[in-house]
Design an enzyme around this catalytic site. Structure first.
Site, PDB file in Angstrom:
ATOM      1  N   GLU A  26       0.842  -1.202   0.000  1.00 52.09           N
ATOM      2  CA  GLU A  26       0.000   0.000   0.000  1.00 52.09           C
ATOM      3  C   GLU A  26       0.873   1.246   0.000  1.00 52.09           C
ATOM      4  O   GLU A  26       2.025   1.218   0.459  1.00 52.09           O
ATOM      5  CB  GLU A  26      -0.880  -0.033   1.274  1.00 52.09           C
ATOM      6  CG  GLU A  26      -1.818   1.149   1.396  1.00 52.09           C
ATOM      7  CD  GLU A  26      -2.885   0.977   2.479  1.00 52.09           C
ATOM      8  OE1 GLU A  26      -2.797   0.017   3.273  1.00 52.09           O
ATOM      9  OE2 GLU A  26      -3.803   1.812   2.520  1.00 52.09           O
ATOM     10  N   ASN A 173     -12.369  -1.418  -0.915  1.00 49.84           N
ATOM     11  CA  ASN A 173     -11.643  -1.991   0.223  1.00 49.84           C
ATOM     12  C   ASN A 173     -12.272  -1.499   1.522  1.00 49.84           C
ATOM     13  O   ASN A 173     -12.548  -0.298   1.666  1.00 49.84           O
ATOM     14  CB  ASN A 173     -10.177  -1.532   0.194  1.00 49.84           C
ATOM     15  CG  ASN A 173      -9.444  -1.860   1.493  1.00 49.84           C
ATOM     16  OD1 ASN A 173      -9.088  -3.011   1.746  1.00 49.84           O
ATOM     17  ND2 ASN A 173      -9.238  -0.866   2.338  1.00 49.84           N
ATOM     18  N   GLU A 174     -12.512  -2.389   2.428  1.00 48.05           N
ATOM     19  CA  GLU A 174     -13.049  -2.034   3.750  1.00 48.05           C
ATOM     20  C   GLU A 174     -14.141  -0.969   3.627  1.00 48.05           C
ATOM     21  O   GLU A 174     -14.103   0.073   4.283  1.00 48.05           O
ATOM     22  CB  GLU A 174     -11.928  -1.598   4.704  1.00 48.05           C
ATOM     23  CG  GLU A 174     -10.952  -2.722   4.989  1.00 48.05           C
ATOM     24  CD  GLU A 174     -10.076  -2.540   6.239  1.00 48.05           C
ATOM     25  OE1 GLU A 174     -10.056  -1.443   6.821  1.00 48.05           O
ATOM     26  OE2 GLU A 174      -9.411  -3.521   6.612  1.00 48.05           O
ATOM     27  N   TYR A 240      -6.628  -9.040  11.487  1.00 50.78           N
ATOM     28  CA  TYR A 240      -5.281  -8.786  12.011  1.00 50.78           C
ATOM     29  C   TYR A 240      -5.152  -9.386  13.405  1.00 50.78           C
ATOM     30  O   TYR A 240      -6.100  -9.331  14.203  1.00 50.78           O
ATOM     31  CB  TYR A 240      -5.014  -7.276  12.092  1.00 50.78           C
ATOM     32  CG  TYR A 240      -4.748  -6.651  10.748  1.00 50.78           C
ATOM     33  CD1 TYR A 240      -3.487  -6.711  10.176  1.00 50.78           C
ATOM     34  CD2 TYR A 240      -5.763  -6.004  10.041  1.00 50.78           C
ATOM     35  CE1 TYR A 240      -3.237  -6.144   8.934  1.00 50.78           C
ATOM     36  CE2 TYR A 240      -5.514  -5.436   8.800  1.00 50.78           C
ATOM     37  CZ  TYR A 240      -4.248  -5.507   8.249  1.00 50.78           C
ATOM     38  OH  TYR A 240      -3.994  -4.951   7.015  1.00 50.78           O
ATOM     39  N   GLU A 297      -6.052  -9.228   3.728  1.00 51.01           N
ATOM     40  CA  GLU A 297      -5.241  -8.532   4.733  1.00 51.01           C
ATOM     41  C   GLU A 297      -5.211  -9.408   5.976  1.00 51.01           C
ATOM     42  O   GLU A 297      -6.258  -9.694   6.567  1.00 51.01           O
ATOM     43  CB  GLU A 297      -5.807  -7.151   5.058  1.00 51.01           C
ATOM     44  CG  GLU A 297      -5.626  -6.170   3.912  1.00 51.01           C
ATOM     45  CD  GLU A 297      -5.984  -4.729   4.270  1.00 51.01           C
ATOM     46  OE1 GLU A 297      -5.823  -4.337   5.435  1.00 51.01           O
ATOM     47  OE2 GLU A 297      -6.434  -4.011   3.353  1.00 51.01           O
ATOM     48  N   GLN A 346       2.137  -6.098   5.596  1.00 50.97           N
ATOM     49  CA  GLN A 346       2.352  -5.792   4.204  1.00 50.97           C
ATOM     50  C   GLN A 346       3.781  -6.168   3.858  1.00 50.97           C
ATOM     51  O   GLN A 346       4.607  -6.323   4.744  1.00 50.97           O
ATOM     52  CB  GLN A 346       2.084  -4.314   3.936  1.00 50.97           C
ATOM     53  CG  GLN A 346       0.666  -3.891   4.260  1.00 50.97           C
ATOM     54  CD  GLN A 346       0.327  -2.490   3.746  1.00 50.97           C
ATOM     55  OE1 GLN A 346       1.109  -1.849   3.053  1.00 50.97           O
ATOM     56  NE2 GLN A 346      -0.855  -2.004   4.132  1.00 50.97           N
TER      57      GLN A 346
END
Ligand code: AHR
Length: 497
Positions: A26, A173-174, A240, A297, A346
């Protein structure tokens, strides 16, 4: 208690999609700028502005797919800002990540060149949150249309006559959060609208990926699958691993307690429940399993390194991260009927990175070594295994001490990966290889281990945590006795002749 593993070497449980070993990059902190892009005039050795050392390291682990440009950045990214001569590219503020200037020197052409250099598939995230249907549609036309059209012409003017191939395209995204704070009903409708104009030009066939849920938001999955599954090829999931219960209590990447060690690994294992429950919802709407689940992610998220920009999400990476990676890959393998891709967050200098850079220096993290050791599982047949393991206990909480996954590659070579999560105890393991044929079995092994919970590599000591030969095994007929070091990830290779 002795740990007992039975591996059915003649029974495939599905194919492990190589894209499970995918990555995410990103415009965040020093991932794109410094991590990949240094510019042609940089003293750091580069090819057309892209640093050579990072590319070489990623090629070694056979990176299969790379997601870009975000993340939260994707829903504020306007791709036309990042094409054409540099001097004409817009300077903008990266509002999400540190409020720094984004000069757009790394754009579509640079990303596609990077993927060519890495020999990996590009995975583009389109802007739904602050973009338009036309903007998304034109981006796809710009990248993939071969013929006479305004976007194909513009691409030619910018020096790339021929179109690229784009397989993976994410529509937002999200969107439940930084991508527009939408309700699932609203996003499902927008998804249906936007994806209509994500066209397949010529023989370029796009795999359309809908924005899926955050962690355990099962309602989001339900609404998306009920209302839009016919229009998607895959749906994403973000999860996460943080040691604590709350985002405000993430904890340090190094210098942490036993309880943080245990908590992190326990939380990493939660991925299994999340995928199982989301898959159950998907199964109801899509029993043929046409729609893939893409965990685009995942990884650890700790407090940033002291003294670094809080918006840059730069963290160290220890043997704990290596175990999180090993456990997570085993979970993805077990769900290979649904999980068709995963992208660690990432790739360079951000969150659970495989590579850290500092100026011209580059180091490989313990997580990198797990990707390297596990690359043998890419596209291999998953083998059924039944594992009975001792508990690893701390303060009355328990998790399995040993995690196992096995696969057979196209040459018939078997690989068994093993994680011992205990921070203090070795693990004795008996592996029963059911169905093994061949009179001679050759075994070799590699292990990644450490003697302190936060062992990590630094620019001064880059080899502190590095793979070494593993010899603590003994073959007795079709059984293998193995002794795993505490805090270790091991891969055995078996060749039966
Ligand atoms: O990976 C960092 C951020 O985490 C991404 O931009 C966003 O999608 C997620 O919340």
């Amino acid at each position: 208690m002795a740990n007992q593993v039975t591996i059915h070497v003649d029974q495939s449980a599905g194919t492990i999609n190589r894209n499970i070993y995918g990555h995410f990059s990103e415009h965040l902190g020093r991932c794109i700028y410094e991590g990949f892009w240094v510019g042609e005039d940089s003293p750091i050795p580069n090819t057309a502005g892209i640093r050579n050392d990072v590319v070489e390291a990623l090629r070694k682990i056979k990176i299969p797919v790379l997601r870009w440009p975000g993340g939260c950045f994707a829903d504020e990214y306007h791709w036309k800002d990042g094409i054409g001569p540099n001097e004409n590219r817009k300077q903008m503020v990266n509002t999400h990540w540190g409020g720094v200037v984004e000069n757009n020197h790394f754009g579509t052409h640079e990303f596609m060149l990077l993927c060519e250099m890495l020999e990996c598939e590009p995975y583009i995230s389109g802007n739904v949150g602050s973009g338009t249907v036309q903007e998304m549609s034109e981006w796809v036309e710009y990248m993939t249309f071969d013929g006479v059209s305004p976007m194909a012409e513009l691409r030619g003017q910018n020096g790339h006559e021929k179109p690229w191939k784009i397989k993976y395209f994410g529509v937002g995204n999200e969107n439940w959060g930084c991508g527009g704070n939408m309700r699932p009903e609203y996003y499902a409708d927008l998804y249906r609208q936007f994806q209509t104009y994500v066209r397949n030009y010529g023989d370029n066939k796009i795999h359309k990926i809908a924005c899926g849920p955050n962690v355990d938001d099962y309602n989001w999955m339900e609404v998306l699958m009920a209302n839009a599954h016919r229009h998607m090829d895959a749906i994403s999931l973000h999860y996460y691993t943080i040691p604590g219960e709350f985002w405000t209590e993430k904890g340090a990447a190094t210098g942490f307690s036993e309880s943080d060690w245990f908590g992190t690994l326990k939380k990493a294992l939660w991925m299994d429940e999340l995928i199982t429950k989301h898959s159950t919802i998907m199964d109801r709407h899509d029993p043929e399993k046409r729609v893939g689940l893409i965990v685009d992610e995942w990884g650890t998220w700790f407090d940033v390194e002291p003294g670094t920009n809080p918006g840059f999400l730069y963290q160290q990476n220890t043997i704990r991260d290596a175990l999180v990676a090993g456990l997570t890959f085993h979970i993805f393998h077990d769900h290979c009927d649904r999980v068709e891709m995963a992208n660690i967050a990432q790739v360079v200098n951000v969150l659970q990175s495989v590579i850290l850079t500092e100026g011209e220096k580059m180091i490989l993290t313990p997580t990198y070594h797990v990707f390297d050791m596990f690359k043998v599982h890419q596209d291999a047949e998953l083998l059924y295994n039944h594992t009975v393991t001792a508990d690893y206990e701390l303060d009355g909480n328990k998790i399995p001490q040993v995690s196992v996954s096995a696969s057979k590659d196209k040459n018939g070579i078997i690989h068994i990966s093993l994680c011992n999560v205990s921070h203090k105890d070795e693990a004795d393991l008996k592996i029963d290889l059911r169905g093994l044929t061949g009179s001679q079995v050759k075994i070799s092994g590699t292990e990644l281990k450490a003697t302190t919970m936060d062992a990590h590599n630094t620019f001064e000591q880059p080899e502190n945590v590095a793979p070494s030969e593993f010899t603590a095994f003994k073959l007795n007929g079709t059984d293998i006795d193995v002794k795993l070091a505490p805090m270790s990830v091991t891969v055995l290779e078996l060749i039966a002749e």
